[in-house]
Design a protein around this motif. Sequence first.
Motif, PDB file in Angstrom:
ATOM      1  N   VAL A 144      15.263 -52.428 -47.609  1.00  9.69           N
ATOM      2  CA  VAL A 144      14.841 -51.911 -46.305  1.00  9.69           C
ATOM      3  C   VAL A 144      15.824 -50.849 -45.807  1.00  9.69           C
ATOM      4  CG1 VAL A 144      14.586 -52.551 -43.877  1.00  9.69           C
ATOM      5  CG2 VAL A 144      13.490 -53.921 -45.630  1.00  9.69           C
ATOM      6  N   VAL A 145      17.119 -51.095 -45.995  1.00  9.31           N
ATOM      7  CA  VAL A 145      18.131 -50.096 -45.622  1.00  9.31           C
ATOM      8  C   VAL A 145      17.945 -48.834 -46.456  1.00  9.31           C
ATOM      9  CG1 VAL A 145      20.595 -49.577 -45.584  1.00  9.31           C
ATOM     10  CG2 VAL A 145      19.784 -51.832 -44.854  1.00  9.31           C
ATOM     11  N   ASP A 146      17.764 -48.997 -47.758  1.00  5.39           N
ATOM     12  CA  ASP A 146      17.593 -47.847 -48.642  1.00  5.39           C
ATOM     13  C   ASP A 146      16.341 -47.046 -48.304  1.00  5.39           C
ATOM     14  OD1 ASP A 146      19.896 -48.591 -49.971  1.00  5.39           O
ATOM     15  OD2 ASP A 146      18.854 -49.549 -51.653  1.00  5.39           O
ATOM     16  N   ALA A 147      15.332 -47.719 -47.734  1.00  8.74           N
ATOM     17  CA  ALA A 147      14.099 -47.035 -47.341  1.00  8.74           C
ATOM     18  C   ALA A 147      14.261 -46.251 -46.040  1.00  8.74           C
ATOM     19  CB  ALA A 147      12.959 -48.040 -47.213  1.00  8.74           C
TER      20      ALA A 147
ATOM     21  N   ASP B 231      12.246 -68.170 -49.203  1.00 11.40           N
ATOM     22  CA  ASP B 231      12.485 -66.715 -49.120  1.00 11.40           C
ATOM     23  C   ASP B 231      11.477 -66.038 -48.205  1.00 11.40           C
ATOM     24  OD1 ASP B 231      14.598 -67.068 -50.840  1.00 11.40           O
ATOM     25  OD2 ASP B 231      13.597 -66.224 -52.600  1.00 11.40           O
ATOM     26  N   GLY B 232      11.170 -66.705 -47.091  1.00 11.89           N
ATOM     27  CA  GLY B 232      10.196 -66.144 -46.162  1.00 11.89           C
ATOM     28  C   GLY B 232      10.574 -64.773 -45.649  1.00 11.89           C
ATOM     29  N   LEU B 233      11.871 -64.511 -45.471  1.00 10.51           N
ATOM     30  CA  LEU B 233      12.293 -63.191 -44.996  1.00 10.51           C
ATOM     31  C   LEU B 233      11.938 -62.108 -46.004  1.00 10.51           C
ATOM     32  CD1 LEU B 233      13.699 -61.402 -42.937  1.00 10.51           C
ATOM     33  CD2 LEU B 233      15.890 -61.970 -44.027  1.00 10.51           C
ATOM     34  N   ALA B 234      12.122 -62.378 -47.282  1.00 10.84           N
ATOM     35  CA  ALA B 234      11.778 -61.391 -48.305  1.00 10.84           C
ATOM     36  C   ALA B 234      10.291 -61.068 -48.288  1.00 10.84           C
ATOM     37  CB  ALA B 234      12.203 -61.894 -49.685  1.00 10.84           C
ATOM     38  N   ASP B 235       9.455 -62.071 -48.011  1.00  7.83           N
ATOM     39  CA  ASP B 235       8.013 -61.826 -47.933  1.00  7.83           C
ATOM     40  C   ASP B 235       7.677 -60.806 -46.850  1.00  7.83           C
ATOM     41  OD1 ASP B 235       7.532 -63.655 -49.953  1.00  7.83           O
ATOM     42  OD2 ASP B 235       7.062 -65.306 -48.583  1.00  7.83           O
ATOM     43  N   VAL B 236       8.482 -60.775 -45.788  1.00  7.59           N
ATOM     44  CA  VAL B 236       8.254 -59.828 -44.699  1.00  7.59           C
ATOM     45  C   VAL B 236       8.824 -58.459 -45.029  1.00  7.59           C
ATOM     46  CG1 VAL B 236       8.753 -59.340 -42.268  1.00  7.59           C
ATOM     47  CG2 VAL B 236       8.261 -61.683 -42.989  1.00  7.59           C
TER      48      VAL B 236
ATOM     49  N   ALA C 208       9.715 -52.196 -47.285  1.00  5.88           N
ATOM     50  CA  ALA C 208      10.556 -51.368 -48.155  1.00  5.88           C
ATOM     51  C   ALA C 208       9.781 -50.759 -49.301  1.00  5.88           C
ATOM     52  CB  ALA C 208      11.707 -52.210 -48.683  1.00  5.88           C
ATOM     53  N   GLY C 209       8.493 -51.148 -49.445  1.00  7.71           N
ATOM     54  CA  GLY C 209       7.695 -50.633 -50.548  1.00  7.71           C
ATOM     55  C   GLY C 209       8.069 -51.270 -51.876  1.00  7.71           C
ATOM     56  N   VAL C 210       8.532 -52.528 -51.819  1.00  2.00           N
ATOM     57  CA  VAL C 210       8.947 -53.245 -53.018  1.00  2.00           C
ATOM     58  C   VAL C 210       7.936 -54.338 -53.314  1.00  2.00           C
ATOM     59  CG1 VAL C 210      10.728 -54.684 -54.067  1.00  2.00           C
ATOM     60  CG2 VAL C 210      11.380 -52.801 -52.547  1.00  2.00           C
ATOM     61  N   GLY C 211       7.249 -54.279 -54.413  1.00  4.86           N
ATOM     62  CA  GLY C 211       6.316 -55.329 -54.823  1.00  4.86           C
ATOM     63  C   GLY C 211       5.234 -55.553 -53.785  1.00  4.86           C
ATOM     64  N   THR C 212       4.773 -56.782 -53.703  1.00  3.53           N
ATOM     65  CA  THR C 212       3.680 -57.146 -52.789  1.00  3.53           C
ATOM     66  C   THR C 212       4.137 -57.992 -51.630  1.00  3.53           C
ATOM     67  OG1 THR C 212       3.163 -59.133 -54.051  1.00  3.53           O
ATOM     68  CG2 THR C 212       2.050 -57.101 -54.720  1.00  3.53           C
ATOM     69  N   GLY C 213       5.428 -58.395 -51.649  1.00  2.00           N
ATOM     70  CA  GLY C 213       5.939 -59.255 -50.593  1.00  2.00           C
ATOM     71  C   GLY C 213       5.784 -60.714 -50.909  1.00  2.00           C
ATOM     72  N   ALA C 214       5.280 -61.080 -52.073  1.00  2.00           N
ATOM     73  CA  ALA C 214       5.168 -62.494 -52.461  1.00  2.00           C
ATOM     74  C   ALA C 214       5.369 -62.615 -53.953  1.00  2.00           C
ATOM     75  CB  ALA C 214       3.803 -63.054 -52.068  1.00  2.00           C
ATOM     76  N   ARG C 215       6.009 -63.692 -54.356  1.00  2.00           N
ATOM     77  CA  ARG C 215       6.248 -63.923 -55.779  1.00  2.00           C
ATOM     78  C   ARG C 215       5.857 -65.336 -56.131  1.00  2.00           C
ATOM     79  NH1 ARG C 215      12.241 -61.204 -56.836  1.00  2.00           N
ATOM     80  NH2 ARG C 215      11.730 -59.161 -56.011  1.00  2.00           N
TER      81      ARG C 215
END
Length: 271
Positions: free
Chosen positions: A33-36, A254-259, A264-271
Amino acid sequence: MTDRWLVALDIDGTTVREDDSLSERVAESVRAVVDAGHLVVLATGRSQSTTESLAERVGIRPEWMVVANGALVLQREGDAYVREHVEVFDAGPALRRIVQGLPSARFLVEDASGFRRYTRGMDDWNLEHAEEVAFDGLTVEPAMRVVVMSPDHDVEEFLEIVEGMGLHKVSYAIGFSSWLDIAPDGVNKATGLQRVLDATGIPREQVLAVGDGRNDIDMLAWTAAGGGRAVAMGQAPDEVAAAATERTGAVDEDGLADVLEPLAGVGTGAR
């Protein structure tokens, strides 16, 4: 960056798990998110030193941090942080009222310099740059933040006792266990974040706030009222979730990563 978001992240129970462990997936999503190009702000009840140390673990150097539940707003200048705004108050009246209702309570008071004075029994808290004092020694300096613990009570009983105390001229929030955070009247994470918005010019509707505790209710409600995204973690109490506009997975999932991953345009937000 015209679509830059202010991303306000609570730490305990949101960014790190209950045991203070940090998921690498969550850390990666925050860095992404920072890099974005978005502005990540750690908004926490923690002190400056413990917030800085968490930022280092994540691998970021935030431009802004809101600590001590909004009583201290920090801005980075070079490699150091300057105190953009500090709020303090006379904690004596509130402490004296609390000790009458909770005579076995334990206390920790942080002053404007970040120095902490505490009574016996606060062994689970960060006690660097701190000293143990008698109860009367807690109020030798105006307070930026007060922590009250009462392990003899369960949370519901503690809530009932505190609500019946009629605390005035302070803001307070009760944690998952029987502990109480007290700040100057009208000061909370939302007031600190408003100062960051005022300084950066990011629109209110481009705020994304994520939290899990009762000290996040004001932040989530403020975000929702401004048209932003207010996200409660999956394990958040019902009253916290009620202040949010969305709910994500629990911290252990990892609920924060899902958000953050979609932002950030990384994956789909769920794994």
